[in-house]
Design a protein around this motif. Structure first.
Motif, PDB file in Angstrom:
ATOM      1  N   ASP A 218       0.859  -1.194   0.000  1.00 23.11           N
ATOM      2  CA  ASP A 218       0.000   0.000   0.000  1.00 23.11           C
ATOM      3  C   ASP A 218       0.892   1.241   0.000  1.00 23.11           C
ATOM      4  O   ASP A 218       1.348   1.701   1.056  1.00 23.11           O
ATOM      5  N   ALA A 219       1.148   1.772  -1.172  1.00 21.81           N
ATOM      6  CA  ALA A 219       2.093   2.876  -1.317  1.00 21.81           C
ATOM      7  C   ALA A 219       1.652   4.125  -0.562  1.00 21.81           C
ATOM      8  O   ALA A 219       2.472   4.799   0.082  1.00 21.81           O
ATOM      9  N   GLU A 220       0.375   4.453  -0.609  1.00 20.17           N
ATOM     10  CA  GLU A 220      -0.085   5.689   0.038  1.00 20.17           C
ATOM     11  C   GLU A 220      -0.043   5.575   1.556  1.00 20.17           C
ATOM     12  O   GLU A 220       0.289   6.539   2.248  1.00 20.17           O
ATOM     13  N   ALA A 221      -0.391   4.399   2.084  1.00 17.42           N
ATOM     14  CA  ALA A 221      -0.291   4.205   3.531  1.00 17.42           C
ATOM     15  C   ALA A 221       1.166   4.273   3.982  1.00 17.42           C
ATOM     16  O   ALA A 221       1.488   4.860   5.022  1.00 17.42           O
ATOM     17  N   ALA A 222       2.057   3.681   3.183  1.00 22.84           N
ATOM     18  CA  ALA A 222       3.485   3.721   3.501  1.00 22.84           C
ATOM     19  C   ALA A 222       3.999   5.158   3.488  1.00 22.84           C
ATOM     20  O   ALA A 222       4.745   5.587   4.375  1.00 22.84           O
TER      21      ALA A 222
END
Length: 223
Positions: free
Chosen positions: A200-204
């Motif tokens: 999950d790029a945005e959560a990261a």
């Protein structure tokens, strides 16, 4: 200095134009000085300066070579300069890290290997719930370096490595003066790692931003 600057610029032009490539040996000093229309003294000073920033490699008894020009090698000079920061510029370094590291963490969500994720998990597990400040800071550096390397961008990795000096000092003082700093850092690391495992790029990106901003916010309150 103006003559030395001219010599540096002429050698730079040779490298940029491709006349000298990574790994190439420079012509003999007398020949290169004549070719560039420089004095041998100014050429010698230019070579010395370019060797300090890892553009050239002077090998005693063998000659002078263009280095690999690898970004990691070239950006070591930035790390050296960063070590001379003033206390009032630490926030500026942290601000740059806050811009770059979340982006690198988001990139890593797609590219970091399962083996590296397992290694980061084992590292956090081994740290335990109550590490010392010194252990936490060392782990923090290794944790973020592993993630940035996982982004696959060597330039980002080198830039962020160069910023670790002043930001490390800020993290140490935060750990010594803020009661919940250790538990909060561990929580944020776990959240970043979970986001990476979920790809999950945005959560990261969000958790990396929160993590760095918390250090920055604490530091602002102490200045």
């Amino acid at each position: 200095m103006a003559v030395t600057d001219e010599a540096i610029e002429k050698i730079k032009e040779m490298i940029v134009s491709g006349a000298l490539r990574p790994g190439d040996r420079l012509p003999k000093e007398s020949e290169l000085a004549a070719e560039l229309g420089l004095s041998r003294n100014s050429l010698r000073e230019a070579v010395r300066a370019l060797s300090l920033i890892r553009i050239l490699d002077v090998r005693q008894g063998d000659g002078t070579y263009v280095t690999s020009l690898d970004p990691q090698l070239l950006l070591e000079a930035m790390s050296f300069v960063v070590d001379f920061h003033r206390d009032d510029t630490v926030l500026e370094f942290l601000a740059v890290r806050r811009i770059l590291e979340p982006a690198a963490t988001a990139m890593a969500a797609a590219k970091i290997s399962e083996a590296e994720l397992e290694r980061l998990t084992a590292q956090l597990d081994a740290l335990g719930p109550q590490p010392s400040v010194e252990e936490l800071v060392a782990s923090d550096l290794e944790f973020h370096r592993g993630i940035v390397q996982g982004s696959g961008n060597s330039v980002l990795c080198s830039l962020l490595d160069g910023l670790s000096g002043p930001t490390t000092r800020a993290r140490v003082w935060r750990g010594l003066t803020q009661e919940d700093a250790v538990s909060r850092t561990l929580l944020e690391h776990r959240a970043i790692l979970t986001a990476l495992k979920d790809r999950d790029a945005e959560a990261a990106r969000s958790w990396a931003t929160v993590h760095i901003a918390s250090v920055e916010q604490w530091l602002r309150s102490t200045l």
